[in-house]
Design an enzyme around this catalytic site. Structure first.
Site, PDB file in Angstrom:
ATOM      1  N   LYS A 207       2.161   9.461   3.154  1.00 33.72           N
ATOM      2  CA  LYS A 207       3.126   8.552   2.537  1.00 33.72           C
ATOM      3  C   LYS A 207       4.045   9.278   1.547  1.00 33.72           C
ATOM      4  CE  LYS A 207       0.334   4.330   3.059  1.00 33.72           C
ATOM      5  NZ  LYS A 207      -0.439   3.291   2.306  1.00 33.72           N
TER       6      LYS A 207
ATOM      7  N   TYR B 161       3.895  -2.535   9.594  1.00 35.10           N
ATOM      8  CA  TYR B 161       3.077  -3.368   8.711  1.00 35.10           C
ATOM      9  C   TYR B 161       3.222  -4.852   9.043  1.00 35.10           C
ATOM     10  CZ  TYR B 161       1.833   0.564   5.619  1.00 35.10           C
ATOM     11  OH  TYR B 161       1.319   1.731   5.092  1.00 35.10           O
TER      12      TYR B 161
ATOM     13  N   ASN C 292      -1.234   5.072  -2.606  1.00 34.78           N
ATOM     14  CA  ASN C 292      -2.525   5.558  -2.107  1.00 34.78           C
ATOM     15  C   ASN C 292      -2.417   6.634  -1.034  1.00 34.78           C
ATOM     16  OD1 ASN C 292      -1.709   3.900  -0.073  1.00 34.78           O
ATOM     17  ND2 ASN C 292      -3.531   2.599  -0.055  1.00 34.78           N
TER      18      ASN C 292
ATOM     19  N   HIS D  32      -1.860   6.693   5.190  1.00 35.60           N
ATOM     20  CA  HIS D  32      -2.186   5.575   6.083  1.00 35.60           C
ATOM     21  C   HIS D  32      -3.035   6.103   7.233  1.00 35.60           C
ATOM     22  CE1 HIS D  32      -1.774   2.180   8.877  1.00 35.60           C
ATOM     23  NE2 HIS D  32      -1.594   3.103   9.806  1.00 35.60           N
TER      24      HIS D  32
ATOM     25  N   GLU E 221       0.491   1.678  16.857  1.00 32.51           N
ATOM     26  CA  GLU E 221       1.226   2.429  15.833  1.00 32.51           C
ATOM     27  C   GLU E 221       1.770   3.754  16.381  1.00 32.51           C
ATOM     28  OE1 GLU E 221      -1.715   2.674  12.726  1.00 32.51           O
ATOM     29  OE2 GLU E 221      -1.594   0.525  12.289  1.00 32.51           O
TER      30      GLU E 221
HETATM   31  P1  IDP Z   1      -5.023   0.332   4.415  1.00 34.92           P
HETATM   32  O1  IDP Z   1      -3.804   1.195   4.195  1.00 34.92           O
HETATM   33  O2  IDP Z   1      -6.228   0.884   3.731  1.00 34.92           O
HETATM   34  O3  IDP Z   1      -5.258   0.002   5.866  1.00 34.92           O
HETATM   35  P2  IDP Z   1      -3.994  -2.397   4.143  1.00 34.92           P
HETATM   36  O4  IDP Z   1      -4.785  -3.559   3.634  1.00 34.92           O
HETATM   37  O5  IDP Z   1      -3.698  -2.359   5.612  1.00 34.92           O
HETATM   38  O6  IDP Z   1      -4.750  -1.067   3.663  1.00 34.92           O
HETATM   39  O7  IDP Z   1      -2.634  -2.371   3.321  1.00 34.92           O
HETATM   40  C1  IDP Z   1      -1.581  -1.539   3.711  1.00 34.92           C
HETATM   41  C2  IDP Z   1      -1.010  -0.851   2.514  1.00 34.92           C
HETATM   42  O8  IDP Z   1      -0.392  -1.828   1.683  1.00 34.92           O
HETATM   43  C3  IDP Z   1      -2.035  -0.177   1.599  1.00 34.92           C
HETATM   44  O9  IDP Z   1      -2.386   1.116   2.019  1.00 34.92           O
HETATM   45  C4  IDP Z   1      -1.308  -0.160   0.275  1.00 34.92           C
HETATM   46  O10 IDP Z   1      -0.364   0.918   0.225  1.00 34.92           O
HETATM   47  C5  IDP Z   1      -0.558  -1.476   0.323  1.00 34.92           C
HETATM   48  N1  IDP Z   1      -1.315  -2.546  -0.323  1.00 34.92           N
HETATM   49  C6  IDP Z   1      -2.368  -3.216   0.163  1.00 34.92           C
HETATM   50  N2  IDP Z   1      -2.820  -4.134  -0.692  1.00 34.92           N
HETATM   51  C7  IDP Z   1      -2.025  -4.061  -1.763  1.00 34.92           C
HETATM   52  C8  IDP Z   1      -1.977  -4.746  -3.013  1.00 34.92           C
HETATM   53  O11 IDP Z   1      -2.783  -5.642  -3.308  1.00 34.92           O
HETATM   54  N3  IDP Z   1      -0.994  -4.367  -3.878  1.00 34.92           N
HETATM   55  C9  IDP Z   1      -0.095  -3.385  -3.588  1.00 34.92           C
HETATM   56  N4  IDP Z   1      -0.102  -2.714  -2.416  1.00 34.92           N
HETATM   57  C10 IDP Z   1      -1.060  -3.036  -1.530  1.00 34.92           C
HETATM   58 MG    MG Z   2      -4.192  -1.144   7.219  1.00 36.49          MG
END
Ligand code: IDP
Ligand code: MG
Length: 149
Positions: free
Chosen positions: A9, A49, A112, A115, A126
Protein backbone atom coordinates in the site's frame (compact mmCIF):
# COMPACT_ATOMS: atom_id res chain seq x y z
CA UNK A 1 -0.89 -24.43 -6.05
CA UNK A 2 -2.90 -21.49 -4.76
CA UNK A 3 -2.42 -17.82 -5.66
CA UNK A 4 -2.98 -14.65 -3.67
CA UNK A 5 -3.04 -10.97 -4.57
CA UNK A 6 -0.80 -8.77 -2.45
CA UNK A 7 -0.74 -4.98 -2.50
CA UNK A 8 2.13 -2.98 -1.03
CA UNK A 9 0.00 0.00 0.00
CA UNK A 10 1.05 3.67 -0.45
CA UNK A 11 2.27 4.05 3.16
CA UNK A 12 4.64 1.12 2.76
CA UNK A 13 5.89 2.63 -0.51
CA UNK A 14 6.40 6.06 1.11
CA UNK A 15 8.23 4.49 4.05
CA UNK A 16 10.57 2.50 1.85
CA UNK A 17 9.16 -0.81 3.05
CA UNK A 18 8.26 -2.35 -0.32
CA UNK A 19 11.25 -4.66 -0.27
CA UNK A 20 10.60 -5.60 3.36
CA UNK A 21 6.97 -6.55 2.65
CA UNK A 22 7.76 -8.54 -0.49
CA UNK A 23 10.82 -10.09 1.10
CA UNK A 24 8.91 -11.47 4.09
CA UNK A 25 6.44 -13.20 1.78
CA UNK A 26 9.19 -14.44 -0.50
CA UNK A 27 11.20 -15.78 2.44
CA UNK A 28 8.09 -17.54 3.72
CA UNK A 29 8.47 -19.71 0.62
CA UNK A 30 5.88 -18.17 -1.68
CA UNK A 31 6.82 -17.78 -5.35
CA UNK A 32 6.33 -14.44 -7.14
CA UNK A 33 4.37 -14.91 -10.37
CA UNK A 34 3.19 -11.34 -10.98
CA UNK A 35 4.56 -7.88 -10.16
CA UNK A 36 3.38 -4.39 -11.13
CA UNK A 37 3.93 -0.79 -9.99
CA UNK A 38 0.82 1.32 -10.53
CA UNK A 39 -1.37 4.05 -9.08
CA UNK A 40 -4.92 2.97 -8.25
CA UNK A 41 -7.75 5.30 -9.34
CA UNK A 42 -11.16 5.59 -7.70
CA UNK A 43 -12.84 3.17 -10.11
CA UNK A 44 -10.23 0.51 -9.46
CA UNK A 45 -10.45 1.10 -5.69
CA UNK A 46 -14.24 0.66 -5.80
CA UNK A 47 -13.86 -2.53 -7.78
CA UNK A 48 -11.17 -3.99 -5.53
CA UNK A 49 -12.89 -2.95 -2.30
CA UNK A 50 -16.46 -3.60 -3.55
CA UNK A 51 -17.40 -5.32 -0.27
CA UNK A 52 -16.60 -2.11 1.65
CA UNK A 53 -18.43 0.43 -0.55
CA UNK A 54 -20.76 2.50 1.62
CA UNK A 55 -19.06 1.69 4.94
CA UNK A 56 -17.99 4.54 7.21
CA UNK A 57 -14.30 4.09 6.51
CA UNK A 58 -14.70 3.68 2.74
CA UNK A 59 -13.93 7.28 1.70
CA UNK A 60 -10.79 7.28 3.83
CA UNK A 61 -9.82 3.93 2.38
CA UNK A 62 -10.17 5.24 -1.19
CA UNK A 63 -8.14 8.34 -0.32
CA UNK A 64 -5.45 6.12 1.22
CA UNK A 65 -5.19 3.51 -1.51
CA UNK A 66 -5.22 6.09 -4.34
CA UNK A 67 -2.75 8.46 -2.62
CA UNK A 68 0.40 7.22 -4.35
CA UNK A 69 1.91 4.33 -6.24
CA UNK A 70 1.50 0.80 -4.99
CA UNK A 71 2.98 -2.54 -5.93
CA UNK A 72 0.56 -5.30 -6.91
CA UNK A 73 2.03 -8.78 -6.66
CA UNK A 74 0.78 -12.29 -7.14
CA UNK A 75 2.32 -14.92 -4.89
CA UNK A 76 1.85 -18.62 -5.44
CA UNK A 77 2.31 -21.63 -3.19
CA UNK A 78 0.56 -24.20 -1.06
CA UNK A 79 -2.03 -22.39 1.09
CA UNK A 80 -0.79 -19.08 -0.31
CA UNK A 81 -3.85 -17.12 0.87
CA UNK A 82 -3.72 -18.23 4.50
CA UNK A 83 0.08 -18.14 4.64
CA UNK A 84 0.19 -14.57 3.34
CA UNK A 85 -2.57 -13.41 5.72
CA UNK A 86 -0.68 -14.96 8.62
CA UNK A 87 2.59 -13.29 7.61
CA UNK A 88 0.73 -9.95 7.25
CA UNK A 89 -1.06 -10.12 10.60
CA UNK A 90 -4.65 -9.10 11.32
CA UNK A 91 -6.23 -5.91 9.96
CA UNK A 92 -5.58 -3.70 13.02
CA UNK A 93 -1.82 -3.40 13.51
CA UNK A 94 -2.07 -3.02 17.29
CA UNK A 95 -3.91 -6.36 17.40
CA UNK A 96 -1.52 -8.04 14.96
CA UNK A 97 1.01 -10.43 16.47
CA UNK A 98 4.64 -9.40 16.79
CA UNK A 99 6.57 -11.00 13.96
CA UNK A 100 3.92 -10.09 11.41
CA UNK A 101 4.28 -7.25 8.90
CA UNK A 102 1.47 -5.19 10.45
CA UNK A 103 2.43 -6.10 14.02
CA UNK A 104 6.06 -5.14 13.52
CA UNK A 105 5.72 -2.13 11.24
CA UNK A 106 2.28 -0.56 11.70
CA UNK A 107 0.09 1.27 14.23
CA UNK A 108 -3.14 2.37 12.53
CA UNK A 109 -5.82 0.38 10.69
CA UNK A 110 -5.89 3.03 7.96
CA UNK A 111 -2.11 2.72 7.50
CA UNK A 112 -1.69 -1.03 7.65
CA UNK A 113 0.86 -1.34 4.88
CA UNK A 114 -0.34 -4.34 2.94
CA UNK A 115 -3.33 -6.05 1.38
CA UNK A 116 -3.72 -9.80 0.96
CA UNK A 117 -6.69 -11.69 -0.47
CA UNK A 118 -8.98 -13.21 2.17
CA UNK A 119 -9.87 -16.41 0.29
CA UNK A 120 -8.89 -18.16 -2.95
CA UNK A 121 -12.00 -16.93 -4.81
CA UNK A 122 -11.20 -13.34 -3.78
CA UNK A 123 -7.64 -13.86 -5.01
CA UNK A 124 -8.81 -14.90 -8.47
CA UNK A 125 -11.20 -11.93 -8.62
CA UNK A 126 -8.55 -9.46 -7.44
CA UNK A 127 -5.84 -10.85 -9.74
CA UNK A 128 -8.35 -10.22 -12.55
CA UNK A 129 -8.51 -6.57 -11.52
CA UNK A 130 -4.79 -5.89 -11.15
CA UNK A 131 -3.48 -8.16 -13.93
CA UNK A 132 -6.35 -7.87 -16.40
CA UNK A 133 -5.32 -9.29 -19.76
CA UNK A 134 -1.79 -10.02 -18.54
CA UNK A 135 -0.47 -13.53 -18.76
CA UNK A 136 1.28 -14.53 -15.54
CA UNK A 137 4.38 -16.63 -16.15
CA UNK A 138 4.34 -20.25 -15.12
CA UNK A 139 7.63 -21.21 -13.57
CA UNK A 140 9.17 -23.42 -10.94
CA UNK A 141 12.20 -22.85 -8.74
CA UNK A 142 14.95 -25.35 -8.11
CA UNK A 143 14.30 -24.84 -4.40
CA UNK A 144 10.59 -25.66 -4.67
CA UNK A 145 11.09 -29.28 -3.63
CA UNK A 146 12.61 -27.99 -0.38
CA UNK A 147 9.63 -25.72 0.26
CA UNK A 148 6.62 -27.64 -1.09
CA UNK A 149 6.03 -31.29 -0.05
P1 IDP B 1 -7.97 -6.66 5.43
O1 IDP B 1 -7.15 -5.67 4.64
O2 IDP B 1 -7.23 -7.19 6.61
O3 IDP B 1 -8.57 -7.75 4.57
P2 IDP B 1 -10.65 -5.46 5.48
O4 IDP B 1 -11.64 -5.63 6.58
O5 IDP B 1 -10.92 -6.19 4.19
O6 IDP B 1 -9.21 -5.85 6.07
O7 IDP B 1 -10.53 -3.90 5.20
C1 IDP B 1 -9.85 -3.43 4.07
C2 IDP B 1 -8.97 -2.29 4.46
O8 IDP B 1 -9.79 -1.19 4.85
C3 IDP B 1 -8.07 -2.54 5.67
O9 IDP B 1 -6.87 -3.19 5.34
C4 IDP B 1 -7.83 -1.13 6.17
O10 IDP B 1 -6.82 -0.48 5.40
C5 IDP B 1 -9.17 -0.48 5.90
N1 IDP B 1 -10.04 -0.54 7.06
C6 IDP B 1 -10.74 -1.59 7.51
N2 IDP B 1 -11.44 -1.30 8.61
C7 IDP B 1 -11.20 -0.01 8.87
C8 IDP B 1 -11.62 0.89 9.89
O11 IDP B 1 -12.40 0.55 10.80
N3 IDP B 1 -11.13 2.16 9.82
C9 IDP B 1 -10.28 2.57 8.84
N4 IDP B 1 -9.86 1.75 7.86
C10 IDP B 1 -10.30 0.48 7.88
MG1 MG C 1 -10.02 -7.71 3.10
Amino acid sequence: MERTLILVKPDAMQRGLAGEVLSRLERRGLRIVGLRLLQVDRAMAERHYAEHVGKGFFEGLVEYITSGPIIAAVFEGSNAVAAARQTMGVTRPTEAAPGTIRGDLGLEVGRNLVHGSDKPESAEREIGIFFEGMALPTWTRDVDRWVFE
